[in-house]
Design a protein around this motif. Sequence first.
Motif, PDB file in Angstrom:
ATOM      1  N   ARG A 194       1.048  -1.259  -0.072  1.00  0.00           N
ATOM      2  CA  ARG A 194       0.355   0.371   0.256  1.00  0.00           C
ATOM      3  C   ARG A 194       0.756   1.379   0.304  1.00  0.00           C
ATOM      4  NH1 ARG A 194      -5.161  -1.937   0.270  1.00  0.00           N
ATOM      5  NH2 ARG A 194      -5.728  -2.975   1.616  1.00  0.00           N
ATOM      6  N   LEU A 195       1.789   1.719   0.858  1.00  0.00           N
ATOM      7  CA  LEU A 195       3.025   2.658   0.907  1.00  0.00           C
ATOM      8  C   LEU A 195       3.723   2.402  -0.431  1.00  0.00           C
ATOM      9  CD1 LEU A 195       3.823   2.829   4.992  1.00  0.00           C
ATOM     10  CD2 LEU A 195       2.208   4.582   3.752  1.00  0.00           C
ATOM     11  N   GLY A 196       4.722   1.625  -1.152  1.00  0.00           N
ATOM     12  CA  GLY A 196       5.244   1.397  -1.661  1.00  0.00           C
ATOM     13  C   GLY A 196       5.033   1.597  -3.571  1.00  0.00           C
ATOM     14  N   VAL A 197       4.079   0.998  -4.112  1.00  0.00           N
ATOM     15  CA  VAL A 197       3.132   0.274  -5.106  1.00  0.00           C
ATOM     16  C   VAL A 197       2.917   1.731  -5.442  1.00  0.00           C
ATOM     17  CG1 VAL A 197       2.002  -0.752  -6.576  1.00  0.00           C
ATOM     18  CG2 VAL A 197       2.921  -1.806  -4.676  1.00  0.00           C
ATOM     19  N   ASP A 198       3.152   2.356  -6.832  1.00  0.00           N
ATOM     20  CA  ASP A 198       3.015   3.450  -7.352  1.00  0.00           C
ATOM     21  C   ASP A 198       1.311   2.468  -8.019  1.00  0.00           C
ATOM     22  OD1 ASP A 198       1.960   5.928  -8.634  1.00  0.00           O
ATOM     23  OD2 ASP A 198       3.810   5.946  -9.231  1.00  0.00           O
ATOM     24  N   GLY A 199       0.458   3.494  -7.883  1.00  0.00           N
ATOM     25  CA  GLY A 199      -0.779   3.243  -8.094  1.00  0.00           C
ATOM     26  C   GLY A 199      -2.014   1.951  -7.982  1.00  0.00           C
ATOM     27  N   ASP A 200      -2.646   1.662  -8.002  1.00  0.00           N
ATOM     28  CA  ASP A 200      -4.038   0.641  -7.615  1.00  0.00           C
ATOM     29  C   ASP A 200      -2.899   0.369  -6.356  1.00  0.00           C
ATOM     30  OD1 ASP A 200      -5.972   0.128  -6.226  1.00  0.00           O
ATOM     31  OD2 ASP A 200      -6.701  -1.224  -8.574  1.00  0.00           O
ATOM     32  N   THR A 201      -3.738  -0.026  -4.906  1.00  0.00           N
ATOM     33  CA  THR A 201      -2.926  -0.791  -4.036  1.00  0.00           C
ATOM     34  C   THR A 201      -4.144  -1.317  -3.688  1.00  0.00           C
ATOM     35  OG1 THR A 201      -2.836   1.058  -2.478  1.00  0.00           O
ATOM     36  CG2 THR A 201      -1.108   0.240  -3.420  1.00  0.00           C
ATOM     37  N   SER A 202      -5.639  -0.838  -4.340  1.00  0.00           N
ATOM     38  CA  SER A 202      -7.300  -1.741  -3.055  1.00  0.00           C
ATOM     39  C   SER A 202      -7.121  -2.979  -2.689  1.00  0.00           C
ATOM     40  CB  SER A 202      -7.701  -1.169  -3.928  1.00  0.00           C
ATOM     41  OG  SER A 202      -7.694  -1.545  -5.491  1.00  0.00           O
ATOM     42  N   ASP A 203      -7.896  -3.097  -2.176  1.00  0.00           N
ATOM     43  CA  ASP A 203      -7.983  -4.868  -2.163  1.00  0.00           C
ATOM     44  C   ASP A 203      -8.129  -5.603  -3.201  1.00  0.00           C
ATOM     45  OD1 ASP A 203      -7.566  -4.082   0.663  1.00  0.00           O
ATOM     46  OD2 ASP A 203     -10.149  -4.456   1.129  1.00  0.00           O
ATOM     47  N   LYS A 204      -8.475  -4.779  -4.184  1.00  0.00           N
ATOM     48  CA  LYS A 204      -8.961  -5.372  -5.335  1.00  0.00           C
ATOM     49  C   LYS A 204      -7.997  -6.088  -5.823  1.00  0.00           C
ATOM     50  CE  LYS A 204     -12.096  -4.959  -9.386  1.00  0.00           C
ATOM     51  NZ  LYS A 204     -12.738  -4.282 -11.107  1.00  0.00           N
ATOM     52  N   PHE A 205      -7.082  -4.647  -6.190  1.00  0.00           N
ATOM     53  CA  PHE A 205      -5.171  -4.770  -6.737  1.00  0.00           C
ATOM     54  C   PHE A 205      -4.355  -6.271  -5.919  1.00  0.00           C
ATOM     55  CE2 PHE A 205      -0.993  -4.149  -6.179  1.00  0.00           C
ATOM     56  CZ  PHE A 205      -0.564  -4.493  -7.566  1.00  0.00           C
ATOM     57  N   ILE A 206      -4.817  -6.015  -5.108  1.00  0.00           N
ATOM     58  CA  ILE A 206      -4.033  -6.835  -3.463  1.00  0.00           C
ATOM     59  C   ILE A 206      -4.539  -8.590  -3.916  1.00  0.00           C
ATOM     60  CG2 ILE A 206      -2.721  -7.150  -1.377  1.00  0.00           C
ATOM     61  CD1 ILE A 206      -3.028  -4.264  -0.938  1.00  0.00           C
ATOM     62  N   LYS A 207      -5.483  -8.891  -4.050  1.00  0.00           N
ATOM     63  CA  LYS A 207      -6.284  -9.925  -3.896  1.00  0.00           C
ATOM     64  C   LYS A 207      -5.633 -10.465  -5.851  1.00  0.00           C
ATOM     65  CE  LYS A 207      -9.921  -9.100  -0.876  1.00  0.00           C
ATOM     66  NZ  LYS A 207     -11.386  -9.578  -0.783  1.00  0.00           N
ATOM     67  N   THR A 208      -5.675  -9.487  -6.248  1.00  0.00           N
ATOM     68  CA  THR A 208      -4.593 -10.697  -7.905  1.00  0.00           C
ATOM     69  C   THR A 208      -3.379 -11.445  -7.769  1.00  0.00           C
ATOM     70  OG1 THR A 208      -3.769  -8.543  -8.922  1.00  0.00           O
ATOM     71  CG2 THR A 208      -6.436  -8.597  -8.862  1.00  0.00           C
ATOM     72  N   LEU A 209      -2.760 -10.971  -5.930  1.00  0.00           N
ATOM     73  CA  LEU A 209      -1.146 -11.343  -6.684  1.00  0.00           C
ATOM     74  C   LEU A 209      -1.366 -12.587  -5.872  1.00  0.00           C
ATOM     75  CD1 LEU A 209       0.127  -7.994  -4.802  1.00  0.00           C
ATOM     76  CD2 LEU A 209       0.296  -8.393  -6.895  1.00  0.00           C
ATOM     77  N   THR A 210      -0.723 -13.904  -5.847  1.00  0.00           N
ATOM     78  CA  THR A 210      -0.379 -15.055  -5.670  1.00  0.00           C
ATOM     79  C   THR A 210       0.705 -14.755  -4.272  1.00  0.00           C
ATOM     80  OG1 THR A 210       1.281 -15.665  -6.490  1.00  0.00           O
ATOM     81  CG2 THR A 210      -0.643 -16.380  -7.590  1.00  0.00           C
TER      82      THR A 210
END
Length: 89
Positions: free
Chosen positions: A53-69
Amino acid sequence: MEVKLKSSKKIKLKDVSVDERDAMLDSVEYQLDADGNPAGVRMMHSTMTKWIRLGVDGDTSDKFIKTLTLDDRVELFGKMQEILLQGEG
């Protein structure tokens, strides 16, 4: 800066401020083995989420994070640590 994960996902990282960097590094609490050597990270999942959430530039929503394994998150966390620790010492 952009990092490429083994899964071929490309993640753009922010140029975080000194305060954000310190908050990220302060959130890492290592578990120690019987000899006192780092053996892992306590509260690993919440720590990785904070870093994303602090270091990624752009979308850091729950929806995005859930796309990451889990592998993606661990790899991204490791790459972010390497980048933030450059120049330490």
